[in-house]
Enzyme design. Structure first.
Site, PDB file in Angstrom:
ATOM      1  N   LYS A  49      -7.933  15.837  -9.128  1.00 24.94           N
ATOM      2  CA  LYS A  49      -6.911  15.303  -8.241  1.00 24.94           C
ATOM      3  C   LYS A  49      -5.519  15.747  -8.723  1.00 24.94           C
ATOM      4  CE  LYS A  49      -5.742  10.742  -9.998  1.00 24.94           C
ATOM      5  NZ  LYS A  49      -5.179  11.029 -11.203  1.00 24.94           N
ATOM      6  N   ASP A  75     -13.409  12.305  -9.284  1.00 18.14           N
ATOM      7  CA  ASP A  75     -12.724  11.036  -9.477  1.00 18.14           C
ATOM      8  C   ASP A  75     -13.407  10.477 -10.716  1.00 18.14           C
ATOM      9  OD1 ASP A  75     -12.247   8.234  -9.558  1.00 18.14           O
ATOM     10  OD2 ASP A  75     -11.541   8.355  -7.491  1.00 18.14           O
ATOM     11  N   HIS A  76     -12.743  10.556 -11.856  1.00 16.57           N
ATOM     12  CA  HIS A  76     -13.484  10.278 -13.091  1.00 16.57           C
ATOM     13  C   HIS A  76     -13.964   8.820 -13.186  1.00 16.57           C
ATOM     14  CE1 HIS A  76      -9.658   8.772 -14.678  1.00 16.57           C
ATOM     15  NE2 HIS A  76     -10.324   8.210 -15.662  1.00 16.57           N
ATOM     16  N   HIS A 114      -9.134   6.049  -7.423  1.00 20.27           N
ATOM     17  CA  HIS A 114     -10.013   5.206  -8.244  1.00 20.27           C
ATOM     18  C   HIS A 114     -10.219   3.809  -7.642  1.00 20.27           C
ATOM     19  CE1 HIS A 114      -9.204   8.438 -10.907  1.00 20.27           C
ATOM     20  NE2 HIS A 114      -8.140   7.945 -11.496  1.00 20.27           N
ATOM     21  N   LYS A 151       0.978   0.494 -14.942  1.00 22.42           N
ATOM     22  CA  LYS A 151       1.161   1.014 -16.298  1.00 22.42           C
ATOM     23  C   LYS A 151       2.020   0.050 -17.100  1.00 22.42           C
ATOM     24  CE  LYS A 151       0.309   5.837 -15.515  1.00 22.42           C
ATOM     25  NZ  LYS A 151      -0.952   6.035 -16.224  1.00 22.42           N
TER      26      LYS A 151
HETATM   27  C1  BG6 Z   1      -5.892   9.066 -14.208  1.00 19.83           C
HETATM   28  C2  BG6 Z   1      -4.432   8.851 -13.958  1.00 19.83           C
HETATM   29  O1  BG6 Z   1      -6.537   9.471 -13.030  1.00 19.83           O
HETATM   30  O2  BG6 Z   1      -6.469   7.853 -14.670  1.00 19.83           O
HETATM   31  C3  BG6 Z   1      -3.737   8.346 -15.199  1.00 19.83           C
HETATM   32  O3  BG6 Z   1      -3.843  10.067 -13.549  1.00 19.83           O
HETATM   33  C4  BG6 Z   1      -4.429   7.133 -15.728  1.00 19.83           C
HETATM   34  O4  BG6 Z   1      -2.376   8.052 -14.956  1.00 19.83           O
HETATM   35  C5  BG6 Z   1      -5.918   7.384 -15.881  1.00 19.83           C
HETATM   36  O5  BG6 Z   1      -3.864   6.820 -16.991  1.00 19.83           O
HETATM   37  C6  BG6 Z   1      -6.648   6.110 -16.249  1.00 19.83           C
HETATM   38  O6  BG6 Z   1      -7.957   6.433 -16.552  1.00 19.83           O
HETATM   39  P1  BG6 Z   1      -8.815   5.546 -17.548  1.00 19.83           P
HETATM   40  O7  BG6 Z   1     -10.144   6.191 -17.564  1.00 19.83           O
HETATM   41  O8  BG6 Z   1      -8.106   5.612 -18.873  1.00 19.83           O
HETATM   42  O9  BG6 Z   1      -8.783   4.178 -16.985  1.00 19.83           O
END
Ligand code: BG6
Length: 494
Positions: free
Chosen positions: A152, A181-182, A244, A344
Site C-alpha cells: 500500500k 495488507d499485512h 487494516h 499514533k
Molecule cells: C502500517 C502503517 O501499515 O501499519 C504504519 O503504515 C503502522 O504507520 C503499521 O505503524 C502498524 O502495523 P503493526 O503491525 O505494527 O500494527
C-alpha cells in the site's frame, strides 16, 4: 502451514529499503529454514546502487542476523547463495533486459519452473512505471506463473485507485495481483474467521439481536518516526483506517462463506464493505473524530508533537488519530454500531476487538442495590502484542458479598506457537507462492473501502482542525469518548 518447496524466482524491487531489510528478507529466509523454499528458488534483489551480488548478500546477511524473531541462523550461507543483485534504472525500459537475462540464467541454474514473482516494496509512484516496463521489455512473458505483490498505498482515493488498477491490469490480471495488507497476515486476524465459523457458540449470537456494539482499537505508542513526508499525505485514514481497520470490520461482519475458497470469502467481505453506510459530507462530523498528537509522555519518555516531526508542516492538518462509528446496513447488523479507532503516540501499542453483548432480557439480580449491575458479557480478541481470546461472564459470588461476580475465560496463544513465523509477511509471502489470495485485498474491496472513506478525507482536508488535540501517551481526543457515550457505551479498557 503445509511445507512444500516452491519453485520460483523472486524479483525484489526496493531490496535495500527498510521493509525488505526488516521484514521481507528475514521472512524469506525463514521460509527457507522451514523448507518452503529449498533448492529451486532464487531471489533477485533489484536496486539502483552499484552493488555486486556479494555486496548485497552482506546487507542481506546483516538484516537477517539482526532479526530478533529468528531463533537461529541455520542455513544462512546456503540461503544467500540463492540471492543475487541486479542494478536497474526502473524508469528506463531499456535496462530491464538485464533483469530478463538474469531471470533466464537463474531459471536454468535453479530450475525455478519459470515462475516469476515481482515484489514491489517501493513507493507508490513507481508501481505503474515498473509494471509497464516489465511488460514492454517482455520480463512478464514467462511459461510459468507470474505474480505481483504490491504494498500500500493503492491510490489516495477512489479515482486514483481506479486509475492505478487500470494501468497495472494492462500487465497483470487481477488473479495475479496480490495487494498486501499485512494485518491479514496476522494470525489472530485470521483467527477471527475460525472463532466465528468453527464454534456453534458464537454464530447464533453474532447479530443485532444479541450484540450491542463492536469496538476495534489499534493504538500505537510510536509517532511517525522518519516517515513524516509519507504520513503528511496519508494521515491515519489512509495509513490505517481505509485498509487494516476496514479489513477487520469486514471479517467481523461478513456472512459465513459457502466454503473457505478465497473467492467465496472475498464475496462475503465485499458485501460488508458495500453495506457500510455511506456518509454524506454533513454526517462526517457526527460519526468521525479526528486528532493529532501534541507533546506528552509516552512510556515514561518525553515525546514531541506531530507538528515538530521531521518533514511535517508546522500547521499540519493531518490527522494522526481517527475514531468512527460505522453502520453495516444489512439484516444482521442494522442498528449495531461498530466503533473503530486508531492513532499514533497513544498510551500503548495494542490491537484488540471487543464484542459487547446485550444485557439479559430481565435482570434478576441487584434489584435493590442501584450501584451494582451485572457485568457486560464481552468477547475480547486481542491481536497484539499478546494474542488471546477472553470471554467475560457473570457467575455466583462465592464470597457472598455480591450476588454475582465477573470472571474471564481466557486462552492465550502459547509462545512457541507465536514463534512459528517471524512476521505476518512470512504468512503472506507463503500464501502468494501457494497461489492463495484469500488474505490479500481484492480490487473490489479496495474500491469499496475508498468509496467509504473519500467523503471523510474530503471534509477534513477542506476544513482546518484545531490541532493538536490529544496528548502523546493518552487515549486520543476526549471527543472520541463522546462518540460512544452518546449511545450509552464506552470504550472498554480491557
Ligand atoms: C502500517 C502503517 O501499515 O501499519 C504504519 O503504515 C503502522 O504507520 C503499521 O505503524 C502498524 O502495523 P503493526 O503491525 O505494527 O500494527
Amino acid at each position: 502451514m503445509i511445507t512444500q518447496p516452491f519453485k520460483v524466482a523472486i524479483a525484489l524491487f526496493g531490496a535495500t529499503g527498510d521493509l525488505s531489510r526488516r521484514k521481507l528478507l528475514p521472512s524469506m529466509f525463514h521460509l527457507f529454514q522451514e523448507g518452503s523454499l529449498k533448492d529451486d528458488f532464487a531471489i533477485i534483489a533489484v536496486g539502483r546502487r552499484d552493488f555486486s551480488d556479494d555486496d548485497f548478500r552482506k546487507t542481506a546477511e546483516e538484516s537477517i542476523s539482526a532479526n530478533k524473531k529468528l531463533e537461529n541462523l541455520d542455513g544462512l550461507e546456503t540461503f544467500l547463495e540463492h540471492v543475487f543483485y541486479v542494478k536497474l534504472d526502473i524508469a528506463d525500459s531499456n535496462t530491464y533486459k538485464v533483469l530478463n537475462d538474469k531471470f533466464e540464467s537463474l531459471e536454468a541454474e535453479f530450475d525455478t519452473g519459470n515462475n516469476r514473482l515481482f515484489y514491489l516494496a517501493m513507493p507508490p509512484q513507481y508501481f505503474t512505471v515498473i509494471t509497464d516496463n516489465l511488460r514492454e521489455s517482455g520480463v512478464t512473458d514467462t511459461s510459468g506463473f507470474r505474480r505481483l505483490i504490491i504494498e500500500k498505498p493503492f491510490g489516495k482515493d477512489y479515482d486514483s485507485a481506479l486509475a492505478l488498477n487500470n494501468q497495472i491490469t494492462k500487465t497483470f490480471d487481477e488473479h495475479e495481483i496480490y495487494r498486501i495488507d499485512h494485518y491479514l497476515g496476522k494470525e489472530m486476524v485470521q483467527n477471527i474467521e475460525v472463532i466465528r465459523f468453527s464454534n456453534s457458540l458464537f454464530e447464533p449470537l453474532w447479530n443485532n439481536h444479541y450484540i450491542s456494539n463492536i469496538q476495534i482499537t489499534s493504538s500505537e505508542s510510536l509517532g511517525v518516526l522518519d516517515r513524516g513526508e509519507y504520513y503528511e499525505k496519508s494521515g491515519a485514514v489512509r495509513d490505517m483506517f481505509q485498509n487494516h481497520m476496514l479489513q477487520i470490520v469486514s471479517l467481523l461482519g461478513m456472512e459465513p462463506p459457502i466454503s473457505l475458497n478465497s473467492d467465496d470469502i472475498r464475496d462475503e467481505k465485499i458485501k460488508v464493505l458495500k453495506s457500510l453506510r455511506r456518509l454524506g459530507e454533513k454526517e462526517v462530523k457526527k460519526h468521525f473524530v479526528r486528532g493529532q498528537y501534541d507533546e506528552g509522555l509516552v512510556e515514561g519518555k518525553a515525546a514531541s508533537k506531530y507538528r515538530d516531526e521531521e518533514n511535517v508542516a508546522e500547521d499540519s492538518n493531518t490527522p494522526t488519530f481517527i475514531a468512527s462509528r460505522l453502520y453495516i446496513d444489512n439484516f444482521r447488523w442494522a442498528g449495531v454500531p461498530f466503533y473503530v479507532r486508531t492513532g499514533k503516540r497513544m498510551k500503548d501499542k495494542e490491537t484488540k476487538i471487543v464484542v459487547e453483548f446485550k444485557e439479559v432480557p430481565r435482570n434478576l439480580y441487584y434489584q435493590a442495590e442501584e450501584d451494582d449491575v451485572l457485568a457486560k458479557n464481552l468477547l475480547v480478541i486481542r491481536i497484539q502484542p499478546d494474542e488471546s481470546i477472553t470471554l467475560h461472564l457473570n457467575v455466583k459470588d462465592y464470597a457472598g458479598e455480591k450476588d454475582t461476580k465477573e470472571i474471564k475465560l481466557s486462552y492465550t496463544v502459547a509462545k512457541q506457537d507465536l514463534a512459528r513465523t517471524v512476521d505476518a509477511y512470512e504468512n503472506l509471502i507463503y500464501d502468494c507462492l501457494n497461489g492463495d489470495s484469500t488474505n490479500f485485498t481484492h480490487q473490489e474491496e479496495l474500491m469499496n473501502a475508498w468509496a467509504f472513506v473519500d467523503p471523510v478525507n474530503k471534509v477534513w482536508e477542506n476544513d482546518a482542525a484545531s490541532f493538536p488535540n490529544y496528548q502523546s501517551g493518552s487515549s486520543g481526543p476526549i471527543k472520541s469518548n463522546l462518540l460512544l457515550s452518546r449511545d450509552g457505551f464506552k470504550w472498554w479498557d480491557v
